[in-house]
Structure formats: structure tokens, C-alpha cells
Motif scaffolding. Structure first.
Motif, short mmCIF file in Angstrom:
data_model
loop_
_atom_site.label_atom_id
_atom_site.label_comp_id
_atom_site.label_asym_id
_atom_site.label_seq_id
_atom_site.Cartn_x
_atom_site.Cartn_y
_atom_site.Cartn_z
N UNK A 42 0.83 -1.21 0.00
CA UNK A 42 0.00 0.00 0.00
C UNK A 42 0.87 1.26 0.00
N UNK A 43 1.89 1.25 0.86
CA UNK A 43 2.73 2.46 0.97
C UNK A 43 3.48 2.73 -0.34
N UNK A 44 3.85 1.66 -1.05
CA UNK A 44 4.56 1.86 -2.33
C UNK A 44 3.62 2.51 -3.35
N UNK A 45 2.37 2.05 -3.40
CA UNK A 45 1.41 2.66 -4.32
C UNK A 45 1.18 4.13 -3.97
N UNK A 46 1.10 4.40 -2.68
CA UNK A 46 0.91 5.80 -2.27
C UNK A 46 2.05 6.66 -2.76
N UNK A 47 3.25 6.12 -2.62
CA UNK A 47 4.43 6.88 -3.01
C UNK A 47 4.50 7.07 -4.53
N UNK A 48 4.25 6.00 -5.28
CA UNK A 48 4.44 6.08 -6.73
C UNK A 48 3.33 6.90 -7.39
N UNK A 49 2.13 6.92 -6.76
CA UNK A 49 1.01 7.61 -7.39
C UNK A 49 0.77 9.00 -6.81
N UNK A 50 1.29 9.22 -5.60
CA UNK A 50 1.04 10.51 -4.95
C UNK A 50 -0.42 10.69 -4.60
N UNK A 51 -1.12 9.60 -4.31
CA UNK A 51 -2.56 9.66 -3.99
C UNK A 51 -2.78 9.72 -2.50
N UNK A 52 -3.90 10.33 -2.11
CA UNK A 52 -4.22 10.30 -0.68
C UNK A 52 -4.74 8.90 -0.32
N UNK A 53 -4.72 8.63 0.97
CA UNK A 53 -5.05 7.29 1.47
C UNK A 53 -6.45 6.84 1.06
N UNK A 54 -7.44 7.75 1.18
CA UNK A 54 -8.83 7.37 0.92
C UNK A 54 -9.03 7.01 -0.56
N UNK A 55 -8.46 7.84 -1.44
CA UNK A 55 -8.63 7.59 -2.88
C UNK A 55 -7.95 6.29 -3.28
N UNK A 56 -6.75 6.09 -2.77
CA UNK A 56 -6.03 4.86 -3.11
C UNK A 56 -6.77 3.63 -2.59
#
Ligand SMILES: [Zn+2]
Ligand SMILES: [Zn+2]
Length: 317
Positions: free
Chosen positions: A48-62
Motif C-alpha cells: 500500500x505504501x509503495x502505491x501511495x508513493x508512486x502515485x502521490x494519492x491520498x489514502x482514501x482515494x487509493x
């Protein structure tokens, strides 16, 4: 419920007479979902944290996007002991999406990146140690497949129900390249919503008039106007006046015809991985046979299998 059943349930909301491209665009019609697949399939990201980092998305949207893809049978959600960190494993259905991702990537590189823009997405073919460039190939005759040598035949122009509206997002204004230049994100930022893909498919079928497009797609006139304007500004479609009828025709440009590889890959994916039947007949004009495509490396002419594809972020960019 297995992954294929989940994918089937997810597409049940769509019109019964949809084409495979309708189905594919209905399941992965949201740009962020495609970018999650990019990272899961090409970058082999899982956490999850990798996707957050690579996409720059907020937690709820991701979280929402990941759970949509999980519900559609494209990701499997797991908890990693001992801290129960969330991670997501792409299913075979998601891994089979590779040709669509590569088709978007190559079209984005060819038509949307400026010469001084350095893509962050480098993909190599380990079989020949070259930067990967691909072609769609006919499985019958090995000939190259593109808009110019595919003939599609379909029944009379019955009116389609509009595809499911869930997750339909306008594209063109979203900052998808939050963490660096990526040709897939660039492609999605201009063409990433399902309507644009479906309009391009209709243009390929020869539908050129606003009214016919609107009837066929069941799209609201203001949304159709907006998408046509964007596709025209992008030089994917060109608007010409027919001197005989005075009607204004939307036609695919060279750039638009080149994009047709993306819906062709989506069609193949929906047929092979989701088990969707195509109500239309597609032929490869080189050999006259029903169209079935596979992906080939242009350097070594070997089929492109996921295990022979490696990517790394371009750290110079
Ligand atoms: Zn052929
Ligand atoms: Zn190769």
C-alpha cells in the motif's frame, strides 16, 4: 468467488450487447486504476505504501481504487505478518493486461512526450537486452496488426445503453504525473476515460457524425461535445466539412489511427481473460482470418512474455 467470477460480476452492470472494449473500459475505465496496474504489473509493486508513493494519492482515494480492483478480480488483498501491513497481488487477469499497458506506453511516447522530456518508465526485453518496443501480431499469419489492416463487421447500428457510470471520471485535468514523467499517465490524462476510448472505437467503425455517435453511445450531448473537442485539440480526430452534404465529419488522424492499437489490445484482453464474446466480427485483412493478436518485440521478434519484461524507474529524469 474466484477472480474470473469477480470480473464477471463486475461487468454484469454493463449492457448485454456491449463490445469487449465496452467491457474492458467499464472495468478499468478510471485512469488511477490503470496506473495501479502499471505499478503492480510493470514495477511489481505490492505494498500500500509503495502505491501511495508512486502515485502521490491520498489514502482514501487509493484505498477506494484498490478495493475496486480487488472486487473486480484483478488484485488479491493480503495482510503481511507480523504487522499485518496491507499488500496487493495482481491476479493472472491483471498480469494479462500487459499488452494494453505497453500499447498505451508506446503511443504516449510517440505522440505525447516532448523531445526534452525524459520518461521515468524504462521497460526492457530481457530476451534481447533491448529497450522494449512492441507490435501487435496476428496469431494466424504473423503480420502486423493495426487500424489500417483490421476490418470490423457489425450488425445494424442498434442503440447502446450507456456504460456504467461508476468511477467514470473526466480526464484531461487530472494531475496524473505526480511523481515523474510517464507516457502511460500522459496517455491517460488525455484519453483515459472510457468515453474517449469508445468514441475512438466508433470513429474506427466509421461513425463520423455527432448525432450518430450520440445515439450509438447513449452519451449526454455535453459530455460528447467535451470529449470530441478534446480529441480534436489533441489531433486524434479532425473535423472536416463534407463538401457534398455540408455535414461535419469527425475522422481519425494518423495519431488517432495509431492509437487504435490500445482498443485492439483491450478487446483481446477482454476476450481472453474475461471470457467476453465479441458480437462483432474482426478480420485481419492480410490473411482474411478472424482477428486474434499477440504481442511481439520488434528487436528480436520473440513473443513478449511478462517474465521477460523488466522495468526500472529512470533515475536521471
Ligand atoms: Zn493475419
Ligand atoms: Zn526482444
Amino acid at each position: 468467488m474466484n477472480n474470473r467470477a469477480a470480473a464477471k460480476k463486475s461487468r454484469r452492470k454493463l449492457s448485454a450487447n456491449s463490445t469487449p472494449v465496452h467491457t474492458a473500459a467499464g472495468i478499468i475505465g478510471d485512469p488511477w486504476s490503470v496506473l495501479i496496474l502499471r505499478d503492480a504489473v510493470l514495477h511489481k509493486q505490492r505494498r500500500f505504501v509503495e502505491f501511495r508513493q508512486s502515485l502521490g494519492l491520498n489514502r482514501a482515494t487509493l484505498t477506494k481504487r484498490l478495493s475496486t480492483l480487488t472486487g473486480a478480480g484483478l488484485l488479491e488483498h493480503k495482510l503481511e505478518p507480523p504487522n499485518k501491513n496491507r499488500f496487493y497481488v495482481p491476479t493472472q487477469i491483471a498480469l494479462n493486461y500487459l499488452p494494453v499497458l505497453l500499447s498505451m506506453k508506446e503511443w504516449g511516447e510517440r505522440w505525447l512526450l516532448k523531445p526534452n522530456e525524459n520518461s521515468q518508465l524504462d521497460v526492457y526485453h530481457t530476451s534481447c537486452e533491448s529497450t522494449l518496443r512492441t507490435e501487435l501480431i496476428c496469431t494466424t499469419c504473423d503480420g502486423i496488426v493495426g487500424a489500417r489492416n483490421v476490418y470490423a463487421e457489425r450488425p445494424s447500428a442498434d442503440v447502446k445503453r450507456p456504460p456504467s457510470q461508476s468511477n467514470t471520471r473526466a480526464s484531461g485535468n487530472e494531475p496524473l504525473e505526480k511523481v515523474g514523467i510517464c507516457p502511460i499517465a500522459r496517455c491517460l490524462s488525455v484519453i483515459g476515460d472510457r468515453w474517449s476510448v469508445l468514441i475512438i472505437q466508433e470513429a474506427f467503425f466509421g461513425l463520423r457524425h455527432f448525432d450518430m455517435l450520440q445515439r450509438r453511445l447513449g452519451i449526454a450531448p455535453n459530455i460528447l461535445s467535451n470529449r470530441l473537442l478534446r480529441l480534436t485539440n489533441l489531433d486524434v480526430l479532425t473535423l472536416t466539412q463534407n463538401p457534398n452534404t455540408g455535414r461535419r465529419d469527425y475522422r481519425l488522424t494518423a495519431r488517432g489511427l495509431d492509437f487504435y492499437r490500445v482498443p485492439l489490445s483491450m478487446r483481446q484482453w477482454a476476450i481472453q481473460s474475461l471470457g467476453v464474446a465479441d458480437p462483432l466480427h474482426f478480420y485481419h485483412t492480410n490473411c482474411g482470418q478472424d482477428l486474434e493478436v499477440t504481442l511481439q518485440c520488434v528487436s528480436c521478434l520473440n513473443p513478449v512474455r511478462l517474465q521477460d519484461v523488466a522495468s526500472r524507474p529512470n533515475i536521471d529524469s
